[in-house]
Write a protein that holds these residues in place. Structure first.
Motif, short mmCIF file in Angstrom:
data_model
loop_
_atom_site.label_atom_id
_atom_site.label_comp_id
_atom_site.label_asym_id
_atom_site.label_seq_id
_atom_site.Cartn_x
_atom_site.Cartn_y
_atom_site.Cartn_z
N MET A 1 8.39 14.58 18.61
CA MET A 1 7.99 15.94 17.29
C MET A 1 8.09 14.77 16.47
O MET A 1 9.18 13.90 16.57
N THR A 2 7.81 14.75 15.51
CA THR A 2 7.45 14.10 14.33
C THR A 2 8.42 14.55 13.03
O THR A 2 7.83 15.98 12.64
N TYR A 3 9.66 13.99 12.37
CA TYR A 3 10.22 14.85 10.97
C TYR A 3 10.19 14.10 9.80
O TYR A 3 9.62 13.07 9.55
N LEU A 4 10.41 14.62 8.92
CA LEU A 4 10.26 14.10 7.44
C LEU A 4 11.65 14.51 6.82
O LEU A 4 12.17 14.56 7.62
N ILE A 5 12.07 13.86 6.30
CA ILE A 5 13.11 13.54 6.18
C ILE A 5 12.88 14.21 4.23
O ILE A 5 12.81 12.69 3.55
N ASP A 6 14.19 14.21 4.07
CA ASP A 6 13.40 15.34 2.20
C ASP A 6 14.74 15.17 1.84
O ASP A 6 16.04 16.15 2.13
N ALA A 7 15.40 13.96 1.60
CA ALA A 7 16.77 13.56 0.65
C ALA A 7 16.46 13.83 -0.98
O ALA A 7 15.90 13.13 -1.38
N TRP A 8 17.40 14.64 -1.79
CA TRP A 8 17.27 15.06 -3.16
C TRP A 8 18.60 14.39 -2.91
O TRP A 8 19.84 15.26 -3.42
N LEU A 9 19.67 12.83 -3.20
CA LEU A 9 21.07 12.36 -2.93
C LEU A 9 21.46 12.13 -4.98
O LEU A 9 22.37 12.54 -4.90
N ASP A 10 20.83 12.04 -5.37
CA ASP A 10 20.66 11.32 -6.82
C ASP A 10 20.90 12.71 -7.93
O ASP A 10 20.38 12.60 -9.51
N ARG A 11 20.72 13.80 -7.22
CA ARG A 11 21.43 15.15 -8.32
C ARG A 11 22.40 15.72 -8.38
O ARG A 11 23.06 15.19 -7.71
N PRO A 12 23.01 16.62 -8.67
CA PRO A 12 24.42 17.39 -9.45
C PRO A 12 24.71 17.62 -8.01
O PRO A 12 25.94 17.78 -7.77
N HIS A 13 23.93 18.41 -7.37
CA HIS A 13 24.09 19.05 -5.71
C HIS A 13 22.95 18.79 -4.81
O HIS A 13 21.87 19.22 -4.35
N LEU A 19 12.45 18.45 7.98
CA LEU A 19 11.15 18.64 8.26
C LEU A 19 10.49 18.37 9.02
O LEU A 19 9.75 17.32 9.71
N HIS A 20 9.58 18.89 10.15
CA HIS A 20 8.76 19.07 10.83
C HIS A 20 7.65 18.55 10.25
O HIS A 20 6.26 19.56 9.61
N ARG A 21 7.10 17.54 10.35
CA ARG A 21 5.85 16.70 9.81
C ARG A 21 4.38 17.14 9.86
O ARG A 21 3.67 18.43 9.11
N GLU A 22 4.72 18.47 11.32
CA GLU A 22 2.74 18.49 11.21
C GLU A 22 3.30 20.42 10.73
O GLU A 22 2.22 20.82 9.57
N THR A 23 4.32 20.66 10.87
CA THR A 23 3.94 22.20 9.45
C THR A 23 4.99 22.33 8.49
O THR A 23 4.46 23.67 7.79
N GLY A 24 5.81 21.49 8.59
CA GLY A 24 6.48 21.93 6.84
C GLY A 24 8.10 22.47 6.79
O GLY A 24 8.75 22.67 5.97
N LYS A 25 8.07 22.80 8.69
CA LYS A 25 9.02 23.87 8.84
C LYS A 25 10.04 23.19 8.45
O LYS A 25 10.25 21.92 9.56
N VAL A 26 11.49 23.79 7.84
CA VAL A 26 12.77 22.79 7.89
C VAL A 26 13.82 23.39 9.06
O VAL A 26 13.52 24.58 9.36
N CYS A 27 13.26 22.46 9.61
CA CYS A 27 14.81 22.19 10.67
C CYS A 27 16.06 21.77 10.90
O CYS A 27 16.82 22.84 10.90
N ALA A 28 16.80 21.13 9.69
CA ALA A 28 17.85 21.39 9.45
C ALA A 28 17.80 21.53 7.68
O ALA A 28 17.11 20.62 7.14
N VAL A 29 19.21 21.77 7.27
CA VAL A 29 19.37 21.09 5.74
C VAL A 29 20.69 20.68 5.76
O VAL A 29 21.75 21.35 6.70
#
Length: 80
Positions: A1-13, A19-29
């Motif tokens: 499986m291939t994953y994408l990391i969606d990181a928003w670290l420079d925001r207040p929270h 994310l699973h690359r093929e489906t876009g499903k969130v695997c972990a938060v």
């Protein structure tokens, strides 16, 4: 499986999602407290998030998943 990391670290929270690359499903938060804990433990290398090296990213995703699984096994409300 291939994953994408969606990181928003420079925001207040900041948060990070895996994310699973093929489906876009969130695997972990990981929310702000989780990210802070990982940084305090030395298990979150912010430079690794910017890497284009597959082995670095694979290891980062692996560690993030392990953290999520360990967190899920903790008794409710316990923080390390």
């Amino acid at each position: 499986m291939t994953y994408l990391i969606d990181a928003w670290l420079d925001r207040p929270h900041p948060y990070l999602r895996i994310l699973h690359r093929e489906t876009g499903k969130v695997c972990a938060v990981l929310e702000e407290d989780d990210l802070e804990e990982l940084r305090d433990q030395g298990d979150l290398d912010l430079a690794g998030l910017n890497s284009s090296e597959p082995l670095v990213l694979k290891e980062l995703v692996r560690n993030l998943f392990l953290f999520c699984y360990a967190r899920a096994l903790r008794p409710h409300g316990e923080v390390h």
